[in-house]
Write an enzyme that holds these catalytic residues in place. Structure first.
Site, PDB file in Angstrom:
ATOM      1  N   SER A  12       0.805  -1.223   0.000  1.00 36.56           N
ATOM      2  CA  SER A  12       0.000   0.000   0.000  1.00 36.56           C
ATOM      3  C   SER A  12       0.837   1.271   0.000  1.00 36.56           C
ATOM      4  O   SER A  12       0.349   2.343  -0.352  1.00 36.56           O
ATOM      5  CB  SER A  12      -0.944   0.007   1.208  1.00 36.56           C
ATOM      6  OG  SER A  12      -0.196  -0.079   2.403  1.00 36.56           O
ATOM      7  N   GLY A  13       2.091   1.177   0.418  1.00 36.65           N
ATOM      8  CA  GLY A  13       2.947   2.358   0.489  1.00 36.65           C
ATOM      9  C   GLY A  13       3.234   2.802   1.911  1.00 36.65           C
ATOM     10  O   GLY A  13       3.537   3.972   2.158  1.00 36.65           O
ATOM     11  N   LYS A  31       9.853  -0.288  13.137  1.00 35.72           N
ATOM     12  CA  LYS A  31       9.082  -1.393  12.562  1.00 35.72           C
ATOM     13  C   LYS A  31       9.337  -2.618  13.435  1.00 35.72           C
ATOM     14  O   LYS A  31      10.414  -3.237  13.342  1.00 35.72           O
ATOM     15  CB  LYS A  31       9.474  -1.661  11.111  1.00 35.72           C
ATOM     16  CG  LYS A  31       8.626  -2.781  10.503  1.00 35.72           C
ATOM     17  CD  LYS A  31       8.550  -2.706   8.999  1.00 35.72           C
ATOM     18  CE  LYS A  31       7.563  -3.748   8.470  1.00 35.72           C
ATOM     19  NZ  LYS A  31       7.311  -3.618   7.033  1.00 35.72           N
TER      20      LYS A  31
END
Length: 206
Positions: A12-13, A31
């Site tokens: 999705s980006g 992350k």
């Protein structure tokens, strides 16, 4: 405050959006679960130019480019939700999820459960393609069902006004940014979108 970046699908980006957010808010990046190389942390680090953002190590760093639960199983690792803890920071934190909301990290927990654990505000990245209305609204419904606070939606890809309008109307959420289909994503592009996001952020955030 921390913001959890999730998407309607794997590509999705989210990393580009995370870089834009870090640049705009001078926020740290993390992350928690990475599956595959090169890492999204390395990518975001190359795109952010401000001197305030710091980049925190992954709790689980897996080599296999797959769903976290599958990658971990292949590598003989069990991802445990209670083993993933926020870095000790005083700055705003941008947390990037892995894949979409309901990507499993083990047999019982999903990526979105990280956002619940960290009491995060959600930023939803919706790429624009044929079928994305359905995928976006399914994600919207799941986030609402789980009672997540949502900062807004960032669209990614060639403009589709009808898709964007109906998603915003039915979700009741704000559009924070629209990222066009760029030929190349570099620091200048990230900086320009960060400036645009910051204007929208100040106007549209509660």
């Amino acid at each position: 405050m921390n913001y959890f970046v999730t998407g309607i699908d794997t590509d999705s980006g989210k990393s580009v959006v995370s870089a834009i957010l870090c640049e705009a808010l001078q926020a740290d990046y993390w992350k928690p679960i990475q599956a595959g190389n090169p890492t999204d942390t390395d990518l975001v680090k190359t795109l952010v130019t401000n001197q305030s953002s710091k980049f925190h190590a992954e709790t689980y760093l897996l080599d296999t480019p797959a769903s976290p639960h599958a990658a971990a199983k292949k590598e003989g690792i069990e991802i445990k939700l209670n083993a993933i803890n926020l870095p000790e920071i005083s700055n705003t934190l941008v947390i990037e999820g892995a894949g979409g909301c309901l990507v499993p990290i083990n047999d019982n927990d999903f990526v979105i459960d990280l956002a619940k654990k960290f009491k995060s505000k959600i930023i939803l990245v919706a790429d624009l393609y044929l079928g994305s209305i359905n995928h976006t609204l399914l994600t919207v419904n799941e986030l609402k069902r789980r009672n997540f606070p949502v900062a807004g939606i960032i669209f990614n890809g060639d403009a589709n006004p009808e898709s964007q309008q109906i998603i915003l109307k039915l979700s009741g959420w704000k559009q924070l940014l629209h990222i066009k289909k760029e030929k190349n994503i570099d620091r200048d592009i990230i900086s320009a979108y960060a400036d645009e996001l910051l204007k929208n952020w100040n106007e549209r955030m509660d």
